[in-house]
Design a protein around this motif. Structure first.
Motif, PDB file in Angstrom:
ATOM      1  N   LEU A   1       0.866  -1.184   0.000  1.00  0.00           N
ATOM      2  CA  LEU A   1       0.000   0.000   0.000  1.00  0.00           C
ATOM      3  C   LEU A   1       0.896   1.226   0.000  1.00  0.00           C
ATOM      4  N   LEU A   2       0.841   2.004  -1.062  1.00  0.00           N
ATOM      5  CA  LEU A   2       1.696   3.182  -1.229  1.00  0.00           C
ATOM      6  C   LEU A   2       0.805   4.415  -1.244  1.00  0.00           C
TER       7      LEU A   2
ATOM      8  N   LEU B   1       2.653  -2.551  14.198  1.00  0.00           N
ATOM      9  CA  LEU B   1       2.960  -3.917  13.788  1.00  0.00           C
ATOM     10  C   LEU B   1       4.091  -3.981  12.767  1.00  0.00           C
ATOM     11  N   LEU B   2       4.549  -2.831  12.292  1.00  0.00           N
ATOM     12  CA  LEU B   2       5.576  -2.799  11.254  1.00  0.00           C
ATOM     13  C   LEU B   2       6.947  -2.547  11.859  1.00  0.00           C
ATOM     14  N   GLY B   3       7.973  -2.903  11.117  1.00  0.00           N
ATOM     15  CA  GLY B   3       9.339  -2.718  11.579  1.00  0.00           C
ATOM     16  C   GLY B   3       9.746  -1.263  11.595  1.00  0.00           C
ATOM     17  N   PRO B   4      11.010  -0.997  11.988  1.00  0.00           N
ATOM     18  CA  PRO B   4      11.492   0.397  12.038  1.00  0.00           C
ATOM     19  C   PRO B   4      11.338   1.120  10.716  1.00  0.00           C
TER      20      PRO B   4
ATOM     21  N   THR C   1      -0.235 -12.050   7.638  1.00  0.00           N
ATOM     22  CA  THR C   1       0.075 -11.908   6.218  1.00  0.00           C
ATOM     23  C   THR C   1       1.126 -10.815   6.032  1.00  0.00           C
ATOM     24  N   PRO C   2       2.189 -11.079   5.253  1.00  0.00           N
ATOM     25  CA  PRO C   2       3.193 -10.034   5.021  1.00  0.00           C
ATOM     26  C   PRO C   2       2.584  -8.842   4.273  1.00  0.00           C
ATOM     27  N   VAL C   3       2.803  -7.654   4.776  1.00  0.00           N
ATOM     28  CA  VAL C   3       2.313  -6.434   4.136  1.00  0.00           C
ATOM     29  C   VAL C   3       3.421  -5.392   4.125  1.00  0.00           C
ATOM     30  N   ARG C   4       3.308  -4.460   3.187  1.00  0.00           N
ATOM     31  CA  ARG C   4       4.213  -3.320   3.104  1.00  0.00           C
ATOM     32  C   ARG C   4       3.381  -2.046   3.068  1.00  0.00           C
ATOM     33  N   LEU C   5       3.882  -1.026   3.728  1.00  0.00           N
ATOM     34  CA  LEU C   5       3.223   0.281   3.733  1.00  0.00           C
ATOM     35  C   LEU C   5       4.263   1.342   3.431  1.00  0.00           C
ATOM     36  N   THR C   6       3.969   2.216   2.462  1.00  0.00           N
ATOM     37  CA  THR C   6       4.845   3.346   2.152  1.00  0.00           C
ATOM     38  C   THR C   6       4.047   4.625   2.296  1.00  0.00           C
TER      39      THR C   6
ATOM     40  N   TRP D   1       8.644   6.972   3.786  1.00  0.00           N
ATOM     41  CA  TRP D   1       9.008   5.950   4.760  1.00  0.00           C
ATOM     42  C   TRP D   1       8.309   4.663   4.367  1.00  0.00           C
ATOM     43  N   GLU D   2       9.067   3.560   4.377  1.00  0.00           N
ATOM     44  CA  GLU D   2       8.483   2.261   4.027  1.00  0.00           C
ATOM     45  C   GLU D   2       8.758   1.260   5.133  1.00  0.00           C
ATOM     46  N   GLY D   3       7.709   0.566   5.568  1.00  0.00           N
ATOM     47  CA  GLY D   3       7.848  -0.447   6.594  1.00  0.00           C
ATOM     48  C   GLY D   3       7.085  -1.699   6.223  1.00  0.00           C
ATOM     49  N   SER D   4       7.440  -2.804   6.853  1.00  0.00           N
ATOM     50  CA  SER D   4       6.745  -4.074   6.644  1.00  0.00           C
ATOM     51  C   SER D   4       6.723  -4.839   7.955  1.00  0.00           C
TER      52      SER D   4
END
Length: 318
Positions: free
Chosen positions: A7-8, A37-40, A276-281, A289-292
């Motif tokens: 999700l960008l 819930l996302l990493g640094p 479920t693996p997700v990515r957010l930008t 900033w992008e995290g997963s």
């Protein structure tokens, strides 16, 4: 990790005073829970005067596009290679050309949003016929792609840094024009096209109908791709924040954020909670900033939850 889980969000933040004021009362509970819930994450710092906005740089990274001059992705060349039947030789310089209307004031020349012209396919093709011979004199071939976007091919676009439309709409165009030395041909074409269209029957007919005249064009997405980029699906990329931000309509921007928080962001949160693996930008006007949630252990998630809302600090990075 599937690229379709990305999700960008363009224009997630702005440092305009009106946006800061809207943010002060903007609650985004689903985003706050998702960020926990996302990493640094990985920041992409930038500057507000960069020709390429953060969301375009983030999209280019997602698609595996190489860096162009001034970090400007070769969007037109990429689009050519996505066509069902691309040219036999898609290499070389390509660019987008967008017809537009410039408002000439005492101390600036600002660009109206191209959609205000209301060009349909017939009008756009008619205008293309008027301008194509002028571009051809400088080795540029124009082809119709959409009412507000033509495809241009020419050697001068290979290595030429051009500013994104999202950088220019509603602003003074002059700081965003290509370098005078590298873009000498385009600077001259701008002058010639303005003189040509000033009293052209095409515009006289538009004015008689109460429509804005077309008095300029904008070149963007220029560059070349020496080889095909990886084949990757596009991320989910909502547009509502962009539309409101370019109008500087910050109440509408805040309302669009609430809808995003209740919609796509809530769905990404549900996926993350299910493992479920997700990515957010998240993209602003300067950086992104992008995290997963990949490889996030229970201990790391607990520490993030106890740390509180991460969004205000991230907002300052964008």
């Amino acid at each position: 990790m599937s690229d379709t889980d990305h999700l960008l969000i363009p224009f997630a933040a702005s440092h305009a005073p009106g946006c800061r004021q809207a943010l002060a009362t903007l609650a985004l509970p689903q985003l706050s829970r998702l960020l926990a819930l996302l990493g640094p994450g990985t920041p992409d710092p930038g500057a507000e005067d960069s020709f390429s906005p953060p969301h375009e740089r983030a999209l280019a990274r997602h698609l595996g596009l190489p860096d162009g001059p001034q970090d400007c992705p070769a969007w037109a060349a990429w689009a050519v290679r996505q066509q069902p039947e691309p040219p036999e030789d898609p290499s070389g310089g390509w660019a987008w050309v967008t017809p537009c209307h410039w408002q000439v004031g005492m101390d600036q020349v600002s660009m109206d949003p191209p959609e205000r012209l209301g060009l349909d396919e017939a009008d756009s093709r008619a205008l293309l016929e008027v301008l194509a011979p002028w571009f051809a004199q400088d080795g540029i071939t124009l082809a119709y792609h959409a009412p507000d976007r033509w495809l241009a091919r020419g050697a001068l676009f290979d290595g030429l840094a051009t500013a994104s439309l999202d950088r220019v709409v509603g602003r003074d165009v002059r700081p965003w024009l290509p370098d005078k030395a590298a873009g000498r041909t385009l600077h001259r074409l701008h002058s010639e096209v303005q003189m040509l269209l000033y009293t052209h029957p095409f515009n006289e007919a538009r004015i008689a109908q109460g429509a804005l005249p077309v008095n300029a064009f904008w070149v963007h997405g220029a560059g070349a791709l020496a080889s095909p980029p990886p084949s990757r699906p596009l991320p989910q990329m909502p547009d509502a924040l962009r539309e409101a931000a370019l109008r500087e309509d910050w109440p509408a921007w805040a309302e669009a954020w609430r809808a995003l928080d209740a919609g796509p962001v809530a769905r990404w949160l549900a996926r993350a909670r299910a493992g479920t693996p997700v990515r957010l930008t998240l993209c602003g006007e300067r950086g992104s900033w992008e995290g997963s949630n990949a490889r996030r252990g229970i201990g790391a998630r607990l520490r993030a939850l106890l740390a509180g809302d991460r969004w205000p600090a991230l907002y300052q990075q964008l």
